[in-house]
Design a protein around this motif. Structure first.
Motif, PDB file in Angstrom:
ATOM      1  N   ASP A 189       7.002  11.188  -8.642  1.00 27.94           N
ATOM      2  CA  ASP A 189       8.431  11.387  -8.741  1.00 27.94           C
ATOM      3  C   ASP A 189       9.412  10.848  -7.521  1.00 27.94           C
ATOM      4  O   ASP A 189      10.396  11.342  -7.371  1.00 27.94           O
ATOM      5  N   VAL A 190       8.607  10.006  -6.692  1.00 27.34           N
ATOM      6  CA  VAL A 190       9.295   9.308  -5.628  1.00 27.34           C
ATOM      7  C   VAL A 190      10.247   8.542  -6.240  1.00 27.34           C
ATOM      8  O   VAL A 190       9.448   7.273  -7.088  1.00 27.34           O
ATOM      9  N   ASP A 191      11.371   7.815  -5.912  1.00 25.39           N
ATOM     10  CA  ASP A 191      11.981   6.731  -6.640  1.00 25.39           C
ATOM     11  C   ASP A 191      11.606   5.355  -5.726  1.00 25.39           C
ATOM     12  O   ASP A 191      11.749   5.292  -4.516  1.00 25.39           O
ATOM     13  N   ARG A 192      10.783   4.608  -6.388  1.00 25.42           N
ATOM     14  CA  ARG A 192      10.339   3.442  -5.735  1.00 25.42           C
ATOM     15  C   ARG A 192      11.330   2.421  -5.114  1.00 25.42           C
ATOM     16  O   ARG A 192      11.088   2.015  -4.063  1.00 25.42           O
ATOM     17  N   PRO A 193      12.334   1.989  -5.960  1.00 23.90           N
ATOM     18  CA  PRO A 193      13.342   1.142  -5.337  1.00 23.90           C
ATOM     19  C   PRO A 193      13.769   1.869  -4.057  1.00 23.90           C
ATOM     20  O   PRO A 193      13.974   0.974  -2.920  1.00 23.90           O
ATOM     21  N   ALA A 194      14.255   3.260  -3.853  1.00 23.24           N
ATOM     22  CA  ALA A 194      14.706   3.793  -2.803  1.00 23.24           C
ATOM     23  C   ALA A 194      13.693   3.609  -1.756  1.00 23.24           C
ATOM     24  O   ALA A 194      14.012   3.487  -0.564  1.00 23.24           O
TER      25      ALA A 194
ATOM     26  N   LEU B 116       0.839  -1.331  -0.136  1.00 20.98           N
ATOM     27  CA  LEU B 116       0.052  -0.021   0.062  1.00 20.98           C
ATOM     28  C   LEU B 116       0.875   1.246  -0.008  1.00 20.98           C
ATOM     29  O   LEU B 116       0.404   2.264  -0.597  1.00 20.98           O
ATOM     30  N   ALA B 117       1.995   1.205   0.897  1.00 22.22           N
ATOM     31  CA  ALA B 117       2.765   2.491   0.937  1.00 22.22           C
ATOM     32  C   ALA B 117       3.404   2.709  -0.502  1.00 22.22           C
ATOM     33  O   ALA B 117       3.656   3.976  -0.777  1.00 22.22           O
ATOM     34  N   LEU B 118       3.824   1.668  -1.074  1.00 21.65           N
ATOM     35  CA  LEU B 118       4.683   1.939  -2.365  1.00 21.65           C
ATOM     36  C   LEU B 118       3.843   2.251  -3.456  1.00 21.65           C
ATOM     37  O   LEU B 118       3.977   3.068  -4.496  1.00 21.65           O
ATOM     38  N   ASP B 119       2.424   1.778  -3.266  1.00 23.40           N
ATOM     39  CA  ASP B 119       1.495   2.062  -4.466  1.00 23.40           C
ATOM     40  C   ASP B 119       1.048   3.475  -4.461  1.00 23.40           C
ATOM     41  O   ASP B 119       0.582   3.944  -5.449  1.00 23.40           O
ATOM     42  N   ASP B 120       1.127   3.916  -3.167  1.00 30.55           N
ATOM     43  CA  ASP B 120       0.524   5.361  -3.092  1.00 30.55           C
ATOM     44  C   ASP B 120       1.592   6.286  -3.119  1.00 30.55           C
ATOM     45  O   ASP B 120       1.276   7.508  -2.902  1.00 30.55           O
ATOM     46  N   LEU B 121       2.727   5.886  -3.514  1.00 28.72           N
ATOM     47  CA  LEU B 121       3.816   7.173  -3.766  1.00 28.72           C
ATOM     48  C   LEU B 121       3.628   8.029  -4.798  1.00 28.72           C
ATOM     49  O   LEU B 121       3.076   7.561  -6.047  1.00 28.72           O
TER      50      LEU B 121
ATOM     51  N   ALA C 151      11.244   1.661  -1.518  1.00 28.14           N
ATOM     52  CA  ALA C 151      10.974   0.053  -0.669  1.00 28.14           C
ATOM     53  C   ALA C 151      12.351  -0.294   0.244  1.00 28.14           C
ATOM     54  O   ALA C 151      12.219  -0.954   1.168  1.00 28.14           O
ATOM     55  N   ALA C 152      13.475   0.270  -0.162  1.00 28.24           N
ATOM     56  CA  ALA C 152      14.594   0.203   0.621  1.00 28.24           C
ATOM     57  C   ALA C 152      14.401   0.647   1.845  1.00 28.24           C
ATOM     58  O   ALA C 152      14.851   0.197   3.235  1.00 28.24           O
ATOM     59  N   VAL C 153      13.978   2.028   2.143  1.00 26.17           N
ATOM     60  CA  VAL C 153      13.660   2.743   3.429  1.00 26.17           C
ATOM     61  C   VAL C 153      12.604   1.955   3.981  1.00 26.17           C
ATOM     62  O   VAL C 153      12.729   1.627   5.493  1.00 26.17           O
ATOM     63  N   TYR C 154      11.357   1.637   3.571  1.00 31.00           N
ATOM     64  CA  TYR C 154      10.397   0.946   4.077  1.00 31.00           C
ATOM     65  C   TYR C 154      10.974  -0.599   4.887  1.00 31.00           C
ATOM     66  O   TYR C 154      10.737  -0.851   5.927  1.00 31.00           O
ATOM     67  N   ASP C 155      11.804  -1.307   4.038  1.00 36.99           N
ATOM     68  CA  ASP C 155      12.271  -2.418   4.419  1.00 36.99           C
ATOM     69  C   ASP C 155      13.132  -2.442   5.606  1.00 36.99           C
ATOM     70  O   ASP C 155      13.265  -3.040   6.696  1.00 36.99           O
ATOM     71  N   ALA C 156      14.041  -1.104   5.667  1.00 39.32           N
ATOM     72  CA  ALA C 156      14.843  -0.824   6.678  1.00 39.32           C
ATOM     73  C   ALA C 156      14.111  -0.821   7.954  1.00 39.32           C
ATOM     74  O   ALA C 156      14.343  -0.969   9.205  1.00 39.32           O
TER      75      ALA C 156
END
Length: 289
Positions: A233-238, A225-230, A240-245
């Motif tokens: 202009d937000v870098d999705r791989p980055a 949900l967090a990544l789909d709602d970005l 995802a890395a922030v969320y996973d951390a």
């Protein structure tokens, strides 16, 4: 009376399955998201993550592209800036700067989760841009004096889109460490009220395992949900890395609680199965005497 106690015990143990993931989240909110030092320590490894380094390089390069008119050397200047950012990102100095900007951003993250508003929470990349600009100046790169330092930011959170997440965060922040303590007491009550305590321990172990599974599912669902709602202009791989951390401790806790719950259920089940055999042996010994 026995029926009432059994029902009460079962209800308390089922409640443990619901409270287990909430307790883990409460500890996470209090000890990791709510504490500046823990937050910075959690974000620190991302300084070495290629996805984050690339996002920082792209963001700074895009800002340079908007501000500098270096035709016909535009592409060369942009390439030099990007390479310089990536080169700086591999140094210990970048890790120091990364920790500094995240420490500054932590207050904004807390405010967004607690109070709301429609503004985006971002990391100020000005210290990184300043170091890169100095590096390029030392190398006598043309047009370097035009590189903007201010207003170079990378978005990490859209506070206006948090909705229910903010409400959950606020509730868990209020509950704090009282919720895990309440969960322990409820689990103890469920076992103590049980007529057959070994079976209650089996149920408690399964409830803990179920709570761990619920926690793991919730982390995965919230990630999607967090990544789909970005914003676009937000870098999705980055991101995802922030969320996973940020959620790494939750995933680890889920696996540990799952293992502990299953181990408890198995041990209690084996002990419960041995009881009739022990009772039969004791009866035979008594008759022989």
């Amino acid at each position: 009376m026995r029926s009432f106690l059994s029902t009460a015990s079962a209800l308390l143990i089922v409640l443990v399955a619901v409270l287990t993931p909430l307790s883990a989240l409460a500890v996470w909110v209090d000890r990791e998201i709510g504490d500046t030092d823990s937050y910075v320590a959690t974000m620190e490894p991302l300084a070495s993550d290629s996805r984050v380094q690339n996002a920082v390089a792209v963001r700074i390069t895009d800002e340079v592209k908007k501000r500098i008119d270096a035709y016909p050397f535009q592409e060369s200047v942009e390439s030099l800036v990007r390479d310089a950012v990536l080169s700086f990102a591999g140094t210990a100095a970048f890790k120091t700067v990364w920790n500094t900007v995240n420490r500054a951003a932590h207050t904004a993250v807390e405010d967004a989760l607690a109070e709301g508003g429609d503004s985006a929470v971002s990391i100020d990349l000005a210290p990184v841009t300043e170091r890169v600009k100095q590096q390029l100046a030392d190398e006598n790169v043309p047009f370097v004096d035009q590189i903007p330092v201010e207003h170079t930011r990378i978005t990490i959170l859209e506070s206006g889109k948090l909705g229910t997440v903010r409400d959950v965060f606020h509730g868990l922040r209020i509950a704090g460490l009282w919720l895990p303590l309440a969960t322990v007491l409820i689990a103890a009550g469920g076992v103590l009220l049980a007529v057959r305590r070994m079976r209650a321990l089996v149920g408690l172990g399964l409830a803990l395992a179920a709570g761990a599974v619920l926690l793991r599912i919730a982390v995965s669902v919230w990630r999607g949900l967090a990544l789909d709602d970005l914003p676009p202009d937000v870098d999705r791989p980055a991101a995802a890395a922030v969320y996973d951390a940020l959620t790494a401790t939750l995933r680890t806790a889920a696996w540990w609680v799952l293992a502990a719950g299953l181990a408890l259920a198995l041990a209690a089940w084996l002990a419960d199965r041995r009881r009739p055999a022990r009772a039969a042996r004791a009866a035979r010994v008594a008759r022989a005497a």
